[in-house]
Scaffold this motif. Structure first.
Motif, PDB file in Angstrom:
ATOM      1  N   ALA A  77       0.035   5.971  -9.703  1.00 52.49           N
ATOM      2  CA  ALA A  77       1.123   6.262 -10.639  1.00 52.49           C
ATOM      3  C   ALA A  77       2.376   6.558  -9.839  1.00 52.49           C
ATOM      4  CB  ALA A  77       0.749   7.448 -11.523  1.00 52.49           C
ATOM      5  N   PRO A  78       3.559   6.162 -10.325  1.00 53.39           N
ATOM      6  CA  PRO A  78       4.805   6.354  -9.561  1.00 53.39           C
ATOM      7  C   PRO A  78       5.058   7.806  -9.136  1.00 53.39           C
ATOM      8  CG  PRO A  78       5.211   4.890 -11.397  1.00 53.39           C
ATOM      9  CD  PRO A  78       3.800   5.412 -11.560  1.00 53.39           C
ATOM     10  N   GLY A  79       4.665   8.774  -9.912  1.00 58.23           N
ATOM     11  CA  GLY A  79       4.883  10.167  -9.558  1.00 58.23           C
ATOM     12  C   GLY A  79       3.961  10.686  -8.473  1.00 58.23           C
ATOM     13  N   ASP A  80       2.879   9.978  -8.190  1.00 60.56           N
ATOM     14  CA  ASP A  80       1.908  10.432  -7.202  1.00 60.56           C
ATOM     15  C   ASP A  80       2.204   9.942  -5.791  1.00 60.56           C
ATOM     16  OD1 ASP A  80       0.520  11.665  -9.201  1.00 60.56           O
ATOM     17  OD2 ASP A  80      -0.935  10.057  -9.452  1.00 60.56           O
ATOM     18  N   ARG A  81       3.118   9.021  -5.632  1.00 62.24           N
ATOM     19  CA  ARG A  81       3.365   8.411  -4.333  1.00 62.24           C
ATOM     20  C   ARG A  81       4.125   9.350  -3.406  1.00 62.24           C
ATOM     21  NH1 ARG A  81       5.049   2.358  -6.197  1.00 62.24           N
ATOM     22  NH2 ARG A  81       3.040   1.922  -7.101  1.00 62.24           N
ATOM     23  N   LEU A  82       3.660   9.414  -2.168  1.00 67.07           N
ATOM     24  CA  LEU A  82       4.449  10.069  -1.147  1.00 67.07           C
ATOM     25  C   LEU A  82       5.535   9.117  -0.709  1.00 67.07           C
ATOM     26  CD1 LEU A  82       4.887  12.414   0.787  1.00 67.07           C
ATOM     27  CD2 LEU A  82       3.277  11.340   2.345  1.00 67.07           C
ATOM     28  N   PHE A  83       5.158   7.886  -0.454  1.00 65.67           N
ATOM     29  CA  PHE A  83       6.074   6.786  -0.205  1.00 65.67           C
ATOM     30  C   PHE A  83       5.286   5.501  -0.324  1.00 65.67           C
ATOM     31  CE2 PHE A  83       4.432   7.558   4.037  1.00 65.67           C
ATOM     32  CZ  PHE A  83       4.188   6.295   4.494  1.00 65.67           C
ATOM     33  N   SER A  84       5.989   4.411  -0.493  1.00 61.18           N
ATOM     34  CA  SER A  84       5.312   3.118  -0.575  1.00 61.18           C
ATOM     35  C   SER A  84       6.158   2.077   0.134  1.00 61.18           C
ATOM     36  CB  SER A  84       5.101   2.709  -2.037  1.00 61.18           C
ATOM     37  OG  SER A  84       6.344   2.551  -2.675  1.00 61.18           O
ATOM     38  N   SER A  85       5.497   1.022   0.552  1.00 59.90           N
ATOM     39  CA  SER A  85       6.200  -0.080   1.208  1.00 59.90           C
ATOM     40  C   SER A  85       6.015  -1.342   0.410  1.00 59.90           C
ATOM     41  CB  SER A  85       5.653  -0.286   2.605  1.00 59.90           C
ATOM     42  OG  SER A  85       5.834   0.880   3.351  1.00 59.90           O
TER      43      SER A  85
ATOM     44  N   ARG B 235       0.853  -1.195   0.000  1.00 61.66           N
ATOM     45  CA  ARG B 235       0.000   0.000   0.000  1.00 61.66           C
ATOM     46  C   ARG B 235       0.883   1.238   0.000  1.00 61.66           C
ATOM     47  NH1 ARG B 235      -4.783  -0.889   4.213  1.00 61.66           N
ATOM     48  NH2 ARG B 235      -3.099  -0.690   5.728  1.00 61.66           N
ATOM     49  N   SER B 236       0.327   2.356  -0.446  1.00 59.28           N
ATOM     50  CA  SER B 236       1.071   3.610  -0.547  1.00 59.28           C
ATOM     51  C   SER B 236       0.266   4.755   0.043  1.00 59.28           C
ATOM     52  CB  SER B 236       1.369   3.945  -2.012  1.00 59.28           C
ATOM     53  OG  SER B 236       2.158   2.956  -2.602  1.00 59.28           O
ATOM     54  N   VAL B 237       0.974   5.798   0.420  1.00 55.08           N
ATOM     55  CA  VAL B 237       0.338   7.023   0.896  1.00 55.08           C
ATOM     56  C   VAL B 237       0.448   8.054  -0.211  1.00 55.08           C
ATOM     57  CG1 VAL B 237       0.425   8.875   2.587  1.00 55.08           C
ATOM     58  CG2 VAL B 237       0.881   6.526   3.287  1.00 55.08           C
ATOM     59  N   VAL B 238      -0.677   8.661  -0.556  1.00 51.68           N
ATOM     60  CA  VAL B 238      -0.738   9.653  -1.618  1.00 51.68           C
ATOM     61  C   VAL B 238      -1.323  10.929  -1.029  1.00 51.68           C
ATOM     62  CG1 VAL B 238      -1.741  10.201  -3.869  1.00 51.68           C
ATOM     63  CG2 VAL B 238      -1.098   7.855  -3.332  1.00 51.68           C
ATOM     64  N   ARG B 239      -0.707  12.058  -1.285  1.00 46.05           N
ATOM     65  CA  ARG B 239      -1.225  13.340  -0.838  1.00 46.05           C
ATOM     66  C   ARG B 239      -2.394  13.767  -1.710  1.00 46.05           C
ATOM     67  NH1 ARG B 239      -0.346  14.386   4.146  1.00 46.05           N
ATOM     68  NH2 ARG B 239       1.744  13.817   4.691  1.00 46.05           N
ATOM     69  N   GLU B 240      -3.428  14.302  -1.069  1.00 48.39           N
ATOM     70  CA  GLU B 240      -4.594  14.829  -1.791  1.00 48.39           C
ATOM     71  C   GLU B 240      -4.256  16.216  -2.314  1.00 48.39           C
ATOM     72  OE1 GLU B 240      -7.602  13.752  -2.569  1.00 48.39           O
ATOM     73  OE2 GLU B 240      -7.418  11.814  -1.594  1.00 48.39           O
ATOM     74  N   PRO B 241      -4.362  16.452  -3.616  1.00 47.07           N
ATOM     75  CA  PRO B 241      -4.038  17.783  -4.138  1.00 47.07           C
ATOM     76  C   PRO B 241      -5.074  18.836  -3.757  1.00 47.07           C
ATOM     77  CG  PRO B 241      -4.811  16.351  -5.897  1.00 47.07           C
ATOM     78  CD  PRO B 241      -4.705  15.507  -4.665  1.00 47.07           C
ATOM     79  N   THR B 242      -6.268  18.406  -3.359  1.00 48.66           N
ATOM     80  CA  THR B 242      -7.321  19.358  -3.014  1.00 48.66           C
ATOM     81  C   THR B 242      -7.367  19.696  -1.523  1.00 48.66           C
ATOM     82  OG1 THR B 242      -8.906  17.544  -2.776  1.00 48.66           O
ATOM     83  CG2 THR B 242      -8.766  18.624  -4.940  1.00 48.66           C
ATOM     84  N   ALA B 243      -6.445  19.141  -0.730  1.00 49.47           N
ATOM     85  CA  ALA B 243      -6.408  19.452   0.702  1.00 49.47           C
ATOM     86  C   ALA B 243      -6.052  20.923   0.864  1.00 49.47           C
ATOM     87  CB  ALA B 243      -5.394  18.570   1.411  1.00 49.47           C
ATOM     88  N   GLY B 244      -6.803  21.611   1.688  1.00 51.46           N
ATOM     89  CA  GLY B 244      -6.635  23.052   1.799  1.00 51.46           C
ATOM     90  C   GLY B 244      -6.050  23.500   3.123  1.00 51.46           C
ATOM     91  N   VAL B 245      -6.416  24.720   3.488  1.00 54.47           N
ATOM     92  CA  VAL B 245      -5.896  25.354   4.685  1.00 54.47           C
ATOM     93  C   VAL B 245      -6.347  24.621   5.945  1.00 54.47           C
ATOM     94  CG1 VAL B 245      -5.897  27.509   6.012  1.00 54.47           C
ATOM     95  CG2 VAL B 245      -5.767  27.572   3.534  1.00 54.47           C
ATOM     96  N   ALA B 246      -7.565  24.101   5.949  1.00 50.09           N
ATOM     97  CA  ALA B 246      -8.043  23.363   7.123  1.00 50.09           C
ATOM     98  C   ALA B 246      -7.167  22.139   7.388  1.00 50.09           C
ATOM     99  CB  ALA B 246      -9.496  22.942   6.924  1.00 50.09           C
TER     100      ALA B 246
ATOM    101  N   ILE C 182      -4.525   6.489   1.802  1.00 50.42           N
ATOM    102  CA  ILE C 182      -3.800   5.222   1.755  1.00 50.42           C
ATOM    103  C   ILE C 182      -4.491   4.350   0.722  1.00 50.42           C
ATOM    104  CG2 ILE C 182      -3.117   3.193   3.063  1.00 50.42           C
ATOM    105  CD1 ILE C 182      -3.237   5.093   5.551  1.00 50.42           C
ATOM    106  N   VAL C 183      -3.747   3.964  -0.313  1.00 46.98           N
ATOM    107  CA  VAL C 183      -4.315   3.196  -1.419  1.00 46.98           C
ATOM    108  C   VAL C 183      -3.411   2.002  -1.721  1.00 46.98           C
ATOM    109  CG1 VAL C 183      -5.449   5.211  -2.451  1.00 46.98           C
ATOM    110  CG2 VAL C 183      -3.143   4.627  -3.135  1.00 46.98           C
ATOM    111  N   ASP C 184      -3.942   1.044  -2.476  1.00 45.55           N
ATOM    112  CA  ASP C 184      -3.124  -0.071  -2.936  1.00 45.55           C
ATOM    113  C   ASP C 184      -2.047   0.452  -3.880  1.00 45.55           C
ATOM    114  OD1 ASP C 184      -4.491  -2.021  -1.545  1.00 45.55           O
ATOM    115  OD2 ASP C 184      -5.918  -2.375  -3.176  1.00 45.55           O
ATOM    116  N   SER C 185      -0.864  -0.105  -3.785  1.00 43.05           N
ATOM    117  CA  SER C 185       0.260   0.352  -4.608  1.00 43.05           C
ATOM    118  C   SER C 185      -0.010   0.178  -6.102  1.00 43.05           C
ATOM    119  CB  SER C 185       1.537  -0.403  -4.235  1.00 43.05           C
ATOM    120  OG  SER C 185       1.941  -0.062  -2.941  1.00 43.05           O
ATOM    121  N   ASP C 186      -0.839  -0.781  -6.453  1.00 42.76           N
ATOM    122  CA  ASP C 186      -1.143  -1.021  -7.865  1.00 42.76           C
ATOM    123  C   ASP C 186      -1.998   0.084  -8.478  1.00 42.76           C
ATOM    124  OD1 ASP C 186       0.181  -3.396  -7.445  1.00 42.76           O
ATOM    125  OD2 ASP C 186      -1.662  -4.542  -7.139  1.00 42.76           O
ATOM    126  N   GLN C 187      -2.679   0.866  -7.665  1.00 41.62           N
ATOM    127  CA  GLN C 187      -3.608   1.880  -8.153  1.00 41.62           C
ATOM    128  C   GLN C 187      -2.989   3.264  -8.290  1.00 41.62           C
ATOM    129  OE1 GLN C 187      -6.773   1.796  -5.311  1.00 41.62           O
ATOM    130  NE2 GLN C 187      -7.568  -0.161  -6.036  1.00 41.62           N
TER     131      GLN C 187
END
Length: 135
Positions: free
Chosen positions: A127-135, A54-65, A120-125
């Motif tokens: 793209a390599p450029g979108d990952r914050l990190f993966s295990s 699984r991988s952690v991906v940052r949400e691009p729409t996350a705002g000031v809150a 947190i998403v499955d690593s298969d889903q």
């Protein structure tokens, strides 16, 4: 290989780290105003139990809150959860078989410090450029 690493991870550190996140989530739910932190803590607890594949991906729409929430999270919960990952990672790196697990612990530190605005998403889903990190 992922399953084997996840089983070893669960036995050596995943269970205890997930308990730490669950404790943070329970405290956050008790305080009522911090319920979003509790939801994030329980989400990360599941990830801490079974991280490989699984991988952690940052949400691009996350705002000031999300930014304000992450600052509060660091003050209330994040610093000691990150310290737990650091301590566990160092302990695991002392053995040869534990080095990959120790490195995975170090990769969990960013999400333990800044959980809001991350998915947190499955690593298969992902793209390599979108990952914050993966295990």
């Amino acid at each position: 290989m992922r399953t084997l690493l996840n089983i070893i991870w669960l036995v050596l550190s995943g269970f205890w780290l997930a308990l730490g996140y669950a404790a943070a989530g329970i405290v956050a739910f008790i305080l009522i105003i911090t319920i979003p932190f509790g939801i994030a803590a329980f989400r990360i607890a599941g990830y801490a139990l079974w991280p490989f594949g699984r991988s952690v991906v940052r949400e691009p729409t996350a705002g000031v809150a999300s930014l304000i929430g992450n600052v509060l999270w660091i003050i209330l919960f994040g610093w000691w959860l990150a310290l737990a990952h650091l301590t566990t990672g160092i302990a695991l790196c002392l053995t040869i078989i534990g080095i990959p697990l120790g490195l995975a612990n170090f990769k969990l530190i960013p999400v333990s410090l800044l959980p809001l605005g991350a998915r947190i998403v499955d690593s298969d889903q992902v793209a390599p450029g979108d990952r914050l990190f993966s295990s």
